[in-house]
Design a protein around this motif. Structure first.
Motif, PDB file in Angstrom:
ATOM      1  N   UNK A 363     -60.062 -59.555 -39.672  1.00 21.30           N
ATOM      2  CA  UNK A 363     -59.470 -59.958 -40.947  1.00 21.30           C
ATOM      3  C   UNK A 363     -58.909 -58.759 -41.702  1.00 21.30           C
ATOM      4  N   UNK A 364     -59.588 -57.619 -41.590  1.00 20.65           N
ATOM      5  CA  UNK A 364     -59.099 -56.404 -42.233  1.00 20.65           C
ATOM      6  C   UNK A 364     -57.913 -55.809 -41.472  1.00 20.65           C
ATOM      7  N   UNK A 365     -58.030 -55.718 -40.159  1.00 19.77           N
ATOM      8  CA  UNK A 365     -56.948 -55.131 -39.368  1.00 19.77           C
ATOM      9  C   UNK A 365     -55.651 -55.909 -39.566  1.00 19.77           C
ATOM     10  N   UNK A 366     -55.767 -57.232 -39.658  1.00 22.43           N
ATOM     11  CA  UNK A 366     -54.578 -58.080 -39.800  1.00 22.43           C
ATOM     12  C   UNK A 366     -53.827 -57.821 -41.093  1.00 22.43           C
ATOM     13  N   UNK A 367     -54.437 -57.148 -42.050  1.00 23.52           N
ATOM     14  CA  UNK A 367     -53.786 -56.847 -43.327  1.00 23.52           C
ATOM     15  C   UNK A 367     -52.920 -55.596 -43.265  1.00 23.52           C
ATOM     16  N   UNK A 368     -52.990 -54.851 -42.177  1.00 21.74           N
ATOM     17  CA  UNK A 368     -52.190 -53.633 -42.037  1.00 21.74           C
ATOM     18  C   UNK A 368     -50.786 -53.969 -41.548  1.00 21.74           C
ATOM     19  N   UNK A 369     -49.864 -53.064 -41.780  1.00 21.99           N
ATOM     20  CA  UNK A 369     -48.499 -53.194 -41.263  1.00 21.99           C
ATOM     21  C   UNK A 369     -48.314 -52.444 -39.949  1.00 21.99           C
ATOM     22  N   UNK A 370     -49.080 -51.373 -39.781  1.00 20.02           N
ATOM     23  CA  UNK A 370     -49.020 -50.549 -38.569  1.00 20.02           C
ATOM     24  C   UNK A 370     -50.445 -50.126 -38.238  1.00 20.02           C
ATOM     25  N   UNK A 371     -50.810 -50.214 -36.960  1.00 21.40           N
ATOM     26  CA  UNK A 371     -52.081 -49.648 -36.499  1.00 21.40           C
ATOM     27  C   UNK A 371     -51.770 -48.340 -35.779  1.00 21.40           C
ATOM     28  N   UNK A 372     -52.529 -47.299 -36.082  1.00 23.23           N
ATOM     29  CA  UNK A 372     -52.262 -45.979 -35.500  1.00 23.23           C
ATOM     30  C   UNK A 372     -53.452 -45.528 -34.669  1.00 23.23           C
ATOM     31  N   UNK A 373     -53.164 -45.066 -33.454  1.00 24.23           N
ATOM     32  CA  UNK A 373     -54.226 -44.562 -32.568  1.00 24.23           C
ATOM     33  C   UNK A 373     -53.687 -43.449 -31.689  1.00 24.23           C
ATOM     34  N   UNK A 374     -53.311 -42.311 -32.305  1.00 29.99           N
ATOM     35  CA  UNK A 374     -52.770 -41.180 -31.525  1.00 29.99           C
ATOM     36  C   UNK A 374     -53.878 -40.330 -30.904  1.00 29.99           C
ATOM     37  N   UNK A 375     -54.711 -40.955 -30.091  1.00 28.22           N
ATOM     38  CA  UNK A 375     -55.818 -40.262 -29.439  1.00 28.22           C
ATOM     39  C   UNK A 375     -55.275 -39.101 -28.605  1.00 28.22           C
ATOM     40  N   UNK A 376     -55.936 -37.968 -28.698  1.00 24.06           N
ATOM     41  CA  UNK A 376     -55.444 -36.760 -28.044  1.00 24.06           C
ATOM     42  C   UNK A 376     -55.832 -36.718 -26.560  1.00 24.06           C
ATOM     43  N   UNK A 377     -55.009 -36.076 -25.773  1.00 23.37           N
ATOM     44  CA  UNK A 377     -55.244 -35.973 -24.325  1.00 23.37           C
ATOM     45  C   UNK A 377     -56.197 -34.822 -24.024  1.00 23.37           C
ATOM     46  N   UNK A 378     -57.298 -34.750 -24.731  1.00 20.70           N
ATOM     47  CA  UNK A 378     -58.198 -33.598 -24.650  1.00 20.70           C
ATOM     48  C   UNK A 378     -59.170 -33.676 -23.492  1.00 20.70           C
TER      49      UNK A 378
END
Length: 480
Positions: A363-378
């Motif tokens: 319900x919270x995630x659906x309120x966003x316009x963009x989801x960001x997950x730039x996980x690093x290739x570490x």
């Protein structure tokens, strides 16, 4: 029984083959408190809906009950698991307790930790994988400026934390009086406890290896005897488990070779089929007093190193003023991110809030316009990861900005659920965010429908859980 909102779950209805089910008791063994573990939550709800009993055997922390009944029908039993409690002699416990409090003061630059205070996320022993920090995660703190003897002492405390915490956890779990027909051990720090209880009760144990732990952050940096011992321990736990399961095919291939077991069963970390509220809710706007026209970029999950959060801060600098970043979660970097969010140029544009329970998350995630997950290739673990947040954004119908790494890129390309970026490049991240945030309503809603179609068709919990239930039945000899 409490259900996620807006038709999020279909598992609340009794299964069609309910008459064949033999009621049994599943014990989920967690190396955390049980508050925010969405995978355990989904498994528990599914089993409850099928008429079984479920107990989460979790860790206690200050402010939580030792025992409670979750509204969804399962029981949570928490036990103490700490470095000091794992020591064999009371006098030694006192000495180490003082040492831990001294280490806390060195790391935080503040006063000593009060006696008996719980460890913060990232201190003490925790699973060294995707869901939590481990004791030797390197985080910039005043400790790095301490003298060499102090740094060596702190390192020794951290190295002892894992075996001592396991010792404490195993002993207290035995004394909790929980018994089951099947034990499901979550992660590197949950499986040894599950194996001990399974041996006591002479019942099968499942190892849920949700990460390639030897390639996850702190263990990925380990060398020599520490790395050898960690690898040997995990191979032993996997060999003693009746079945190893994991979260994607790439992980399964690596684990089959390294753990020397049958290829793990893959049960992906997908979310329930879900229909977002119409008209769209504006929870973040209401919580932070945002202008109605502001577009919200959401990062949700662990506030840990190498998750790309620092790169998101940098990306925000060049974005238009009508875009805000929300960090929703917890972890060792939370104090640093709160400090940074209060400074220019991020003040008023980066907002932080605590994690929410799994039943409320979509319900919270659906309120966003963009989801960001730039996980690093570490690490290899990150390069092959398919994190919860990827499927949660898809299930909630939110276009995502995703690292172009092998694990996630295949899914994003297949489904069209987001844009792939170089996670180490804040400019690339900024451009992708701006591309999605600048869409008109019709184009954004079309993207939402594409995400929802992919989640409903293939990447949903409903398409995954059946194979787990079938495996439970094979292991106990009775249908679940």
């Amino acid at each position: 029984m409490t259900e996620p909102s807006h038709g999020a779950a279909t598992s609340s209805e009794p299964p069609a083959d309910a008459r064949a089910i033999v009621p049994q008791h599943l014990v989920l063994v967690l190396p955390a408190t049980g508050e925010f573990d969405s995978r355990s939550y989904r498994i528990a709800r599914e089993l409850i809906s099928r008429g079984h009993r479920v107990t989460m055997l979790a860790r206690w922390k200050a402010g939580l009950l030792f025992e409670e009944d979750d509204p969804n029908g399962y029981r949570i039993v928490r036990v103490v698991a700490s470095t000091a409690d794992g020591l064999p002699f009371r006098r030694v416990r006192g000495l180490v307790g003082r040492a831990v409090r001294r280490q806390h003061a060195l790391r935080t630059g503040g006063g000593p930790r009060p006696a008996g205070a719980p460890l913060a996320p990232g201190e003490g022993a925790a699973p060294p994988g995707e869901g939590a920090e481990s004791p030797d995660t390197a985080v910039p703190t005043p400790l790095h400026r301490a003298s060499l003897p102090r740094r060596l002492w702190a390192a020794a405390i951290r190295r002892l934390a894992i075996p001592l915490t396991l010792r404490s956890h195993i002993r207290n779990a035995r004394e909790a009086g929980v018994t089951g027909d099947l034990y499901h051990g979550m992660a590197y720090m949950g499986i040894p406890i599950a194996l001990d209880l399974g041996r006591r009760d002479r019942v099968p144990v499942v190892y849920d290896a949700r990460d390639i732990y030897l390639e996850a952050r702190n263990l990925a940096r380990s060398r020599g005897i520490v790395r050898w011992a960690a690898a040997r321990a995990e191979r032993g736990w996997a060999a003693r488990s009746a079945r190893v399961i994991t979260v994607n095919d790439a992980y399964a291939d690596v684990m089959a070779q390294r753990l020397r077991v049958e290829r793990p069963l893959v049960v992906m970390n997908c979310s329930y089929r879900y229909e977002p509220a119409e008209p769209r809710e504006r929870r973040f706007h209401e919580r932070f007093g945002l202008d109605p026209a502001t577009k919200v970029v959401l990062y949700h999950g662990g506030l840990f190193p190498h998750r790309g959060i620092e790169e998101l801060f940098e990306a925000m600098i060049g974005l238009p003023g009508g875009i805000a970043l929300v960090l929703m979660g917890y972890g060792v970097l939370e104090p640093e991110f709160r400090r940074r969010a209060a400074e220019a140029p991020w003040r008023g544009r980066v907002h932080m809030m605590n994690a929410v329970p799994p039943a409320e998350l979509l319900d919270w995630v659906a309120c966003a316009d963009v989801a960001a997950m730039p996980i690093q290739a570490s690490t290899l673990n990150h390069r092959l990861t398919t994190p919860n947040k990827l499927f949660e954004a898809m299930a909630a119908g939110v276009p995502a900005v995703v690292s172009e790494l092998p694990g996630m890129a295949t899914i994003v390309t297949e489904t069209g659920s987001g844009l792939l970026v170089d996670p180490a490049d804040p400019v690339a991240i900024r451009r992708a965010i701006e591309e999605i945030a600048s869409l008109d309503d019709a184009a954004w809603l079309a993207w939402r429908r594409r995400c929802l179609a992919a989640a409903h068709d293939r990447y949903s919990w409903e398409t995954q859980v059946g194979r787990l239930i079938e495996e439970y039945g094979r292991l106990t000899g009775r249908p679940w």
